[in-house]
Design a protein around this motif. Structure first.
Motif, mmCIF file in Angstrom:
data_model
loop_
_atom_site.group_PDB
_atom_site.id
_atom_site.type_symbol
_atom_site.label_atom_id
_atom_site.label_comp_id
_atom_site.label_asym_id
_atom_site.label_seq_id
_atom_site.Cartn_x
_atom_site.Cartn_y
_atom_site.Cartn_z
ATOM 1 N N ALA A 1 0.832 -1.205 0.000
ATOM 2 C CA ALA A 1 0.000 0.000 0.000
ATOM 3 C C ALA A 1 0.865 1.253 0.000
ATOM 4 C CB ALA A 1 -0.923 -0.006 1.221
ATOM 5 N N GLY A 2 1.968 1.210 0.752
ATOM 6 C CA GLY A 2 2.864 2.361 0.804
ATOM 7 C C GLY A 2 3.492 2.660 -0.547
ATOM 8 N N VAL A 3 3.961 1.617 -1.208
ATOM 9 C CA VAL A 3 4.566 1.803 -2.534
ATOM 10 C C VAL A 3 3.534 2.354 -3.519
ATOM 11 C CG1 VAL A 3 5.578 0.602 -4.505
ATOM 12 C CG2 VAL A 3 6.332 0.041 -2.187
ATOM 13 N N LEU A 4 2.310 1.823 -3.476
ATOM 14 C CA LEU A 4 1.251 2.296 -4.368
ATOM 15 C C LEU A 4 0.936 3.769 -4.122
ATOM 16 C CD1 LEU A 4 -0.876 1.674 -6.526
ATOM 17 C CD2 LEU A 4 -2.421 0.957 -4.685
ATOM 18 N N LEU A 5 0.835 4.161 -2.860
ATOM 19 C CA LEU A 5 0.533 5.554 -2.524
ATOM 20 C C LEU A 5 1.670 6.483 -2.941
ATOM 21 C CD1 LEU A 5 -1.128 4.972 0.945
ATOM 22 C CD2 LEU A 5 -2.208 6.133 -1.001
ATOM 23 N N LEU A 6 2.902 6.021 -2.825
ATOM 24 C CA LEU A 6 4.036 6.857 -3.247
ATOM 25 C C LEU A 6 4.064 7.008 -4.766
ATOM 26 C CD1 LEU A 6 6.831 5.637 -0.797
ATOM 27 C CD2 LEU A 6 5.524 7.754 -0.701
ATOM 28 N N LEU A 7 3.625 5.972 -5.498
ATOM 29 C CA LEU A 7 3.498 6.103 -6.948
ATOM 30 C C LEU A 7 2.389 7.101 -7.307
ATOM 31 C CD1 LEU A 7 3.883 2.371 -8.071
ATOM 32 C CD2 LEU A 7 5.536 4.227 -8.386
ATOM 33 N N VAL A 8 1.307 7.066 -6.521
ATOM 34 C CA VAL A 8 0.234 8.050 -6.714
ATOM 35 C C VAL A 8 0.778 9.453 -6.457
ATOM 36 C CG1 VAL A 8 -1.960 8.903 -5.778
ATOM 37 C CG2 VAL A 8 -1.629 6.446 -6.181
ATOM 38 N N PHE A 9 1.574 9.592 -5.410
ATOM 39 C CA PHE A 9 2.172 10.884 -5.086
ATOM 40 C C PHE A 9 3.021 11.398 -6.243
ATOM 41 C CE2 PHE A 9 6.163 12.814 -3.399
ATOM 42 C CZ PHE A 9 5.636 14.053 -3.048
ATOM 43 N N TYR A 10 3.818 10.525 -6.839
ATOM 44 C CA TYR A 10 4.661 10.930 -7.966
ATOM 45 C C TYR A 10 3.800 11.401 -9.141
ATOM 46 C CZ TYR A 10 8.156 10.682 -11.682
ATOM 47 O OH TYR A 10 8.983 10.982 -12.735
ATOM 48 N N ALA A 11 2.724 10.660 -9.405
ATOM 49 C CA ALA A 11 1.826 11.043 -10.508
ATOM 50 C C ALA A 11 1.166 12.388 -10.239
ATOM 51 C CB ALA A 11 0.772 9.957 -10.707
ATOM 52 N N VAL A 12 0.778 12.620 -8.983
ATOM 53 C CA VAL A 12 0.159 13.893 -8.611
ATOM 54 C C VAL A 12 1.143 15.043 -8.796
ATOM 55 C CG1 VAL A 12 -0.716 15.232 -6.654
ATOM 56 C CG2 VAL A 12 -1.537 12.892 -7.035
ATOM 57 N N GLU A 13 2.381 14.824 -8.371
ATOM 58 C CA GLU A 13 3.381 15.892 -8.434
ATOM 59 C C GLU A 13 3.714 16.283 -9.871
ATOM 60 O OE1 GLU A 13 4.471 17.340 -5.161
ATOM 61 O OE2 GLU A 13 2.550 16.330 -5.326
ATOM 62 N N ARG A 14 3.601 15.337 -10.787
ATOM 63 C CA ARG A 14 3.914 15.637 -12.189
ATOM 64 C C ARG A 14 2.924 16.619 -12.801
ATOM 65 N NH1 ARG A 14 5.210 10.597 -15.906
ATOM 66 N NH2 ARG A 14 5.696 12.376 -17.258
ATOM 67 N N LYS A 15 1.690 16.628 -12.280
ATOM 68 C CA LYS A 15 0.653 17.469 -12.879
ATOM 69 C C LYS A 15 0.263 18.655 -12.013
ATOM 70 C CE LYS A 15 -1.362 13.598 -15.459
ATOM 71 N NZ LYS A 15 -2.597 12.807 -15.741
ATOM 72 N N ALA A 16 0.712 18.686 -10.755
ATOM 73 C CA ALA A 16 0.294 19.747 -9.837
ATOM 74 C C ALA A 16 0.902 21.086 -10.247
ATOM 75 C CB ALA A 16 0.700 19.397 -8.412
ATOM 76 N N LYS A 17 0.093 22.160 -10.137
ATOM 77 C CA LYS A 17 0.582 23.498 -10.465
ATOM 78 C C LYS A 17 1.557 24.008 -9.401
ATOM 79 C CE LYS A 17 -3.498 24.863 -13.127
ATOM 80 N NZ LYS A 17 -4.621 25.831 -13.253
ATOM 81 N N ALA A 18 1.303 23.663 -8.143
ATOM 82 C CA ALA A 18 2.203 24.049 -7.050
ATOM 83 C C ALA A 18 2.541 22.785 -6.261
ATOM 84 C CB ALA A 18 1.550 25.087 -6.146
ATOM 85 N N PRO A 19 3.398 21.902 -6.820
ATOM 86 C CA PRO A 19 3.658 20.596 -6.204
ATOM 87 C C PRO A 19 4.342 20.696 -4.846
ATOM 88 C CG PRO A 19 5.230 21.031 -7.962
ATOM 89 C CD PRO A 19 4.200 22.118 -8.030
ATOM 90 N N LEU A 20 4.033 19.722 -3.995
ATOM 91 C CA LEU A 20 4.697 19.648 -2.695
ATOM 92 C C LEU A 20 6.194 19.430 -2.883
ATOM 93 C CD1 LEU A 20 4.190 19.439 0.428
ATOM 94 C CD2 LEU A 20 4.127 16.962 0.099
ATOM 95 N N VAL A 21 6.542 18.562 -3.818
ATOM 96 C CA VAL A 21 7.940 18.304 -4.172
ATOM 97 C C VAL A 21 8.079 18.458 -5.684
ATOM 98 C CG1 VAL A 21 9.864 16.678 -4.104
ATOM 99 C CG2 VAL A 21 8.166 16.666 -2.278
ATOM 100 N N PRO A 22 8.565 19.585 -6.166
ATOM 101 C CA PRO A 22 8.737 19.759 -7.612
ATOM 102 C C PRO A 22 9.605 18.650 -8.201
ATOM 103 C CG PRO A 22 9.062 21.834 -6.467
ATOM 104 C CD PRO A 22 8.975 20.767 -5.412
ATOM 105 N N ILE A 23 9.128 18.068 -9.300
ATOM 106 C CA ILE A 23 9.874 16.979 -9.930
ATOM 107 C C ILE A 23 11.277 17.447 -10.315
ATOM 108 C CG2 ILE A 23 9.924 15.398 -11.887
ATOM 109 C CD1 ILE A 23 7.814 14.779 -9.773
ATOM 110 N N GLY A 24 11.402 18.734 -10.638
ATOM 111 C CA GLY A 24 12.712 19.269 -10.981
ATOM 112 C C GLY A 24 13.706 19.153 -9.841
ATOM 113 N N VAL A 25 13.214 19.306 -8.594
ATOM 114 C CA VAL A 25 14.089 19.159 -7.429
ATOM 115 C C VAL A 25 14.521 17.706 -7.283
ATOM 116 C CG1 VAL A 25 14.217 19.336 -4.915
ATOM 117 C CG2 VAL A 25 13.125 21.154 -6.238
ATOM 118 N N LEU A 26 13.566 16.785 -7.432
ATOM 119 C CA LEU A 26 13.898 15.369 -7.310
ATOM 120 C C LEU A 26 14.850 14.901 -8.405
ATOM 121 C CD1 LEU A 26 10.459 13.773 -6.374
ATOM 122 C CD2 LEU A 26 12.424 14.123 -4.888
#
Length: 481
Positions: free
Chosen positions: A250-275
């Motif tokens: 469940a944790g891995v699945l939720l973290l994959l969801v988090f990554y997908a959310v961050e890719r499309k978010a206008k003001a992401p919690l963790v900008p993909i560029g930083v990662l």
């Protein structure tokens, strides 16, 4: 903070200061005191757990929740609070100290298992808030270069020394006074740091307040909670436990969801560029391995001292004082090493030293005449481990603007918390699977296998740093504080 207080580069482009002002010295002392106190909390109850269980009526199977409830919150909420630290750095730091003091008082006065677990939950939440907020204030108060490297070096040394001190202090307080003092001791320290911080540390909110990414915050927090819970269940019930496997999945699945959310978010919690920054990604991987291996090695050596050599919990805790000295030495010399050879080379050097020192412990025997090897191995390994940790902190927070330092330090703090949480269940599972008998010889055999795995993980992390951190940070010449 003002330009003077934060020691930033002047508008004319002058080089940042290389010496501490009186105010910066006070800021450094306050922030380091807070981080040391939080590090102590990670391990101060370990020795006291059986005594607490008897005193409050914990069932043996429920005793793990004293540590698990703290670890879940400390690791699960740290990235969220790290981002909030970018918005309310000083206020989050001060508020977290208030919660920590109140939770520690509640824990010391607890009369039931439920009250104690509630206190530990709020201690974990306070740790998740104060640690990244304090690191964010630290990195924004000191410019990139010698001052920041020295500040992070001292911070890393005190964090590791605090983890070791907690084990020693917990045994002393439990034996001489009561386990309740493991909680009470936080109250006056938190109060002193709080009062000093109100006077000395300036407001750190940005001029423009960015929006908080709620879907990202929810998915990453739940994902981290599930992963940490799964790891603790694996340590208690084995890696084949349904609870562990379901939680980890469940944790891995939720973290994959988090990554997908961050890719499309206008003001992401963790900008993909930083990662995607190599320094951030591989710096944090190096840090994860450093915390995972050294804290779990303490667990393995605790088993060796008590189950093989027959030491008392207090004597075992005191034995780790040498490791504490090694971490302080490593944190002290790390900025100078970075100044001479750069962060990448420091990470590699520290990893090699830690690998050799850990591998040497495979030679431990089943009588107390081998204590010399344990003391030398843990001291040298502590020095190497601290070179990696300081190198990781400098690497993972370099090249980012001040408004992303809370995020960077939140990632670094999450790395630290998850590494500490992961290490013990992983090494416990390895050692348990390899134990061949009930006697000291069987336990020692299992511990040696786990020590070898520990050293192999350190070596793998060192090779990864050598391969993927190809562009070393520019070396600087540290000035004396």
């Amino acid at each position: 903070m003002t330009a003077t207080d934060t020691a930033q580069v002047t508008p004319g482009g002058d080089a940042p200061p290389t010496r501490l002002t009186p105010r910066l010295k006070l800021v450094l002392v306050i922030l380091l005191a807070a981080q040391f106190m939080l590090a102590v909390d990670f391990s101060i109850l370990n020795v006291a757990l059986p005594v607490i269980g008897e005193g409050l009526g914990f069932e043996l199977s429920d005793l793990q929740w004293i540590a698990t409830s703290f670890a879940l919150c400390a690791a699960g909420f740290t990235l969220l609070f790290g981002r909030i630290a970018d918005l309310f750095g000083r206020r989050l730091f001060l508020g977290g100290l208030v919660v920590l003091g109140a939770a520690s008082l509640l824990g010391g006065l607890a009369t039931s298992p439920e009250l104690l677990v509630v206190a530990r939950v709020f201690q974990g939440l306070a740790t998740a808030a104060v640690t990244p907020a304090g690191l964010s204030l630290l990195t924004t108060s000191f410019p990139e270069g010698p001052l920041r490297e020295k500040a992070l070096g001292l911070n890393g040394a005190l964090m590791s020394a605090g983890f070791t001190t907690g084990a020693v202090l917990g045994g002393i307080l439990t034996d001489l006074l009561s386990w309740r003092w493991a909680f009470f001791i936080n109250v006056p320290v938190a109060l002193l740091v709080l009062v000093a911080a109100v006077v000395v540390i300036k407001e750190s909110r940005p001029d423009e307040r960015p929006k908080l990414d709620l879907p990202g915050a929810v998915s990453v927090t739940l994902g981290l909670l599930a992963v940490v819970f799964g790891l603790t269940q694996a340590g208690e019930h084995g890696w084949g436990s349904p609870a562990a496997l379901l939680s980890l999945a469940a944790g891995v699945l939720l973290l994959l969801v988090f990554y997908a959310v961050e890719r499309k978010a206008k003001a992401p919690l963790v900008p993909i560029g930083v990662l995607s920054r190599r320094t951030v990604a591989w710096g944090n991987i190096a840090g994860l391995i450093a915390f995972l291996t050294e804290t779990s090695l303490v667990f393995l050596m605790t088993l060796y001292l008590q189950k093989v050599l027959g030491f008392s919990p207090l004597a075992a805790g005191l034995s780790f004082g040498v490791l504490g000295i090694g971490t302080v030495v490593g944190g002290t010399i790390a900025p100078r090493v970075i100044g001479r050879i750069g962060t990448r080379s420091t990470l590699i050097l520290g990893g090699v030293v830690q690998t050799v020192a850990t591998a040497a412990l495979i030679g431990l025997g089943d009588d107390r005449s081998w204590m010399w090897l344990l003391l030398i191995g843990t001291f040298v390994g502590g020095v190497g481990n601290m070179l990696v940790i300081v190198g990781f902190m400098v690497t993972a927070t370099t090249g980012l603007p001040d408004h992303e330092q809370g995020l960077a330090t939140g990632l670094a703090t999450m790395t630290q918390q998850v590494g500490i949480t992961m290490g013990t269940p992983i090494m416990s599972a390895v050692a348990t699977a390899a134990i061949t008998g009930a006697g000291a010889a069987g336990v020692l055999g299992g511990l040696k296998v786990a020590i070898a795995v520990n050293a192999a993980i350190v070596l793998a992390g060192t090779l990864a740093a050598a391969l993927f951190l190809r562009k070393p940070a520019p070396a600087t010449t540290p000035a004396s504080m």
